[in-house]
Design an enzyme around this catalytic site. Structure first.
Site, PDB file in Angstrom:
ATOM      1  N   TYR A 149     -54.823  21.882  34.251  1.00 20.65           N
ATOM      2  CA  TYR A 149     -53.394  21.987  33.919  1.00 20.65           C
ATOM      3  C   TYR A 149     -52.714  20.628  33.832  1.00 20.65           C
ATOM      4  CZ  TYR A 149     -53.515  26.983  34.709  1.00 20.65           C
ATOM      5  OH  TYR A 149     -53.801  28.314  34.624  1.00 20.65           O
ATOM      6  N   LYS A 192     -65.299  26.338  42.765  1.00 22.65           N
ATOM      7  CA  LYS A 192     -66.453  26.621  41.915  1.00 22.65           C
ATOM      8  C   LYS A 192     -67.384  25.406  41.981  1.00 22.65           C
ATOM      9  CE  LYS A 192     -68.228  29.421  38.981  1.00 22.65           C
ATOM     10  NZ  LYS A 192     -69.103  30.446  39.401  1.00 22.65           N
ATOM     11  N   ASP A 223     -66.107  33.098  42.043  1.00 24.41           N
ATOM     12  CA  ASP A 223     -66.464  34.402  41.478  1.00 24.41           C
ATOM     13  C   ASP A 223     -66.790  35.408  42.577  1.00 24.41           C
ATOM     14  OD1 ASP A 223     -68.508  32.552  41.786  1.00 24.41           O
ATOM     15  OD2 ASP A 223     -69.858  33.560  40.422  1.00 24.41           O
ATOM     16  N   ASP A 273     -54.395  30.398  39.776  1.00 25.93           N
ATOM     17  CA  ASP A 273     -53.619  31.112  38.763  1.00 25.93           C
ATOM     18  C   ASP A 273     -54.175  32.528  38.610  1.00 25.93           C
ATOM     19  OD1 ASP A 273     -51.829  31.613  36.794  1.00 25.93           O
ATOM     20  OD2 ASP A 273     -52.684  30.273  35.307  1.00 25.93           O
TER      21      ASP A 273
END
Ligand code: NAD
Length: 376
Positions: free
Chosen positions: A135, A202, A247, A271
Site C-alpha cells: 500500500y 506470510k 493462510d 485488510d
C-alpha cells in the site's frame, strides 16, 4: 466540565445520513452517563466531494491544518474513483498524519445469524499496519519506462526472472514500522488484560518482508516486554505472543476463534482479515475502527460510501455509532461507551434493523437509517 473537541468529516455517499442518525446516539450516551459534566465538542471539517464543490479541493488546507493540531477526529467514508489517477483520500490522510495502526475490534452481537458455527466466541481486535507494504503506493505500470528500467536492473544485477512486460510494485516493510505496530498491539493486550497477541504473516514465502515483520515483532517483545509477555510454548507468565502464517490463520479464525484475541499484522493481510472477521459478526454495517498515530486518533466506520443505497435512508449507522464507542473508550469515558454497546445489543434484540441486518436476523422488521438511530 470536561469538553473534548472532535473534528469530524461527514464523508460522501451514505456518510451524511449515517452521521445524522449516529451522532445523536453518541451524544445521548455521553449525556446519560455524565449529565452536563462531560460533552463532545464536534467541529465540522470539509473533505471529499462536498469539499471539492465548495472549495475546489478534496482535502482543503483548512482541513489539513486543523487535523495537524488535533488529537481526536472522526470521519465518514470518502469515495475513491478506481483507476482515474485519483489518489485515495483515505490513504493520503493515513500517510500525511502517519496513522500507522488501523485498529478494528470484532465482537459478536447476540441475534446475528453468523456464517460461522460458534460466533459467540469471536472477540478479536485486529491491529493492521497502515503505512507500509504494497500500500506504500510504489507501483510502475506495465511497459512504462520506470517499470522497464527497474526490471532491467533486477534481471541484470540479481538474475531475477521477470518478464519485461510486467507491472511491478514494491513491498517495503521496515523494522521500525513493524515494531511500532506490534508495540501498540502488545500495550493494548496488557492494558485490557487480553490473553494473547498473534503475529500474522506470510513469512514462509516472503522471507525478508513478511518474515521480517514476524522476527521484529518477537524482537520487540524480547527487548521491551520481558516478564510481561511470553512466547508461545516457553515457560513464564504474561500475555502470550505467537505467530501464524496468514493462510492458516484465515482458516483458524473461522474454526477456532477462541484461540485468538489480539492480532497484529501487515497491511494487506490486515485488510483482508478484518473484513472477513467483520462478516462473521454482522458485516460492515456493524464494524467500527480507528486509524491511530502517536498523536492523532482518527475514528471511522469501516464501510465505504455504499453508492447504490446512498440518499435512500437504508444505510446502517451502527458502524459509525460503534466507532463512537471506541472514541469514548479511548478518552476513558467507559460508562458512555458501555451504554452504546448495550443500546446496540438491545436494538438487535428488538429486531427492528436496517436492510443489511434484516437479511441476517430472522423474524426482523426492516427500518430506515434514521429510525434505527432513533431506536438506539
Ligand atoms: P462499500 O463498503 O461502500 O459497500 C460494500 C457493500 O456493503 C455494498 O453492498 C453496500 O451497499 C454495503 N454497505 C456498506 N456500508 C453499509 C452500511 N452502513 N449499511 C448497509 N449496507 C452497507 O464498499 P465499495 O462498494 O467497495 O466502495 C464504495 C466506495 O467507498 C469506493 O469509492 C471506495 O473507495 C470507498 N471506500 C471508502 C472507505 C473509507 O472511506 N474508509 C472504505 C471502503 C471503501
Amino acid at each position: 466540565m470536561a469538553t473534548k473537541t472532535v473534528y469530524y468529516i461527514e464523508g460522501d455517499g451514505i456518510g451524511p445520513e449515517v452521521w445524522k442518525a449516529g451522532r445523536p446516539v453518541i451524544d445521548a450516551a455521553v449525556e446519560k452517563a455524565y449529565g452536563t459534566e462531560n460533552a463532545l465538542d464536534w467541529q465540522l471539517l470539509l473533505a471529499g466531494e462536498r469539499a471539492f464543490k465548495e472549495t475546489g479541493e478534496h482535502l482543503p488546507k483548512a482541513t489539513m491544518d486543523a487535523l495537524a493540531n488535533a488529537e481526536l477526529a472522526f470521519k465518514g467514508p470518502l469515495n475513491t474513483p478506481v483507476g482515474k489517477g485519483f489518489r485515495s483520500l483515505n490513504v493520503t490522510l493515513r500517510q500525511v498524519f502517519d496513522l500507522y495502526a488501523c485498529i478494528r475490534p470484532i465482537k459478536y452481537f447476540k441475534g446475528i445469524e453468523s456464517p460461522v458455527k460458534r460466533p459467540d466466541l469471536v472477540d478479536m481486535t485486529v491491529f493492521r499496519e497502515n503505512t507500509e507494504d504494497v500500500y506504500a503506493g510504489i507501483e510502475y505500470q506495465s511497459g512504462s519506462p520506470e517499470a522497464k528500467k527497474l526490471i532491467e536492473f533486477l534481471v541484470d544485477e540479481f538474475g531475477a526472472k521477470i518478464d519485461a512486460t510486467a507491472g511491478v510494485g514494491i513491498k517495503p516493510i521496515t523494522p521500525a514500522g513493524s515494531k511500532r505496530l506490534v508495540k501498540k498491539a502488545l500495550d493494548f493486550a496488557l492494558e485490557q488484560g487480553k490473553p494473547s497477541v498473534t503475529l500474522v504473516h506470510k513469512g514462509n514465502i516472503m522471507k525478508t518482508t513478511e518474515g521480517g515483520f514476524r522476527a521484529w515483532g518477537y524482537e520487540l517483545a524480547e527487548e521491551e516486554y520481558k516478564g510481561r509477555v511470553v512466547r508461545e510454548g516457553e515457560d513464564g507468565e504474561g500475555v502470550i505472543i505467537k505467530d501464524r502464517i496468514a493462510d492458516a490463520m484465515f482458516q483458524n479464525v473461522l474454526m477456532y476463534p477462541e484461540q485468538y484475541s489480539v492480532i497484529a499484522t501487515t497491511n494487506l493481510n490486515g485488510d483482508y482479515i478484518s473484513d472477513a472477521l467483520a462478516a462473521q459478526v454482522g458485516g460492515l454495517g456493524l464494524a467500527p475502527g480507528v486509524n491511530m498515530g502517536d498523536k492523532l486518533a482518527f475514528f471511522e466506520p469501516t464501510h465505504g460510501t455504499a453508492p447504490t443505497i446512498a440518499g435512500k435512508d437504508m444505510a446502517n449507522p451502527g458502524s459509525l455509532i460503534l466507532s463512537g464507542a471506541m472514541l469514548l473508550e479511548h478518552i476513558g469515558w467507559h460508562e458512555a461507551a458501555n451504554l452504546i454497546h448495550k443500546a446496540v445489543e438491545k436494538g438487535l434484540a428488538d429486531k427492528k434493523v436496517t436492510v443489511d441486518l434484516a437479511a441476517q436476523i430472522s423474524g426482523s422488521t426492516q427500518v430506515g437509517c434514521r429510525e434505527f438511530g432513533e431506536i438506539l
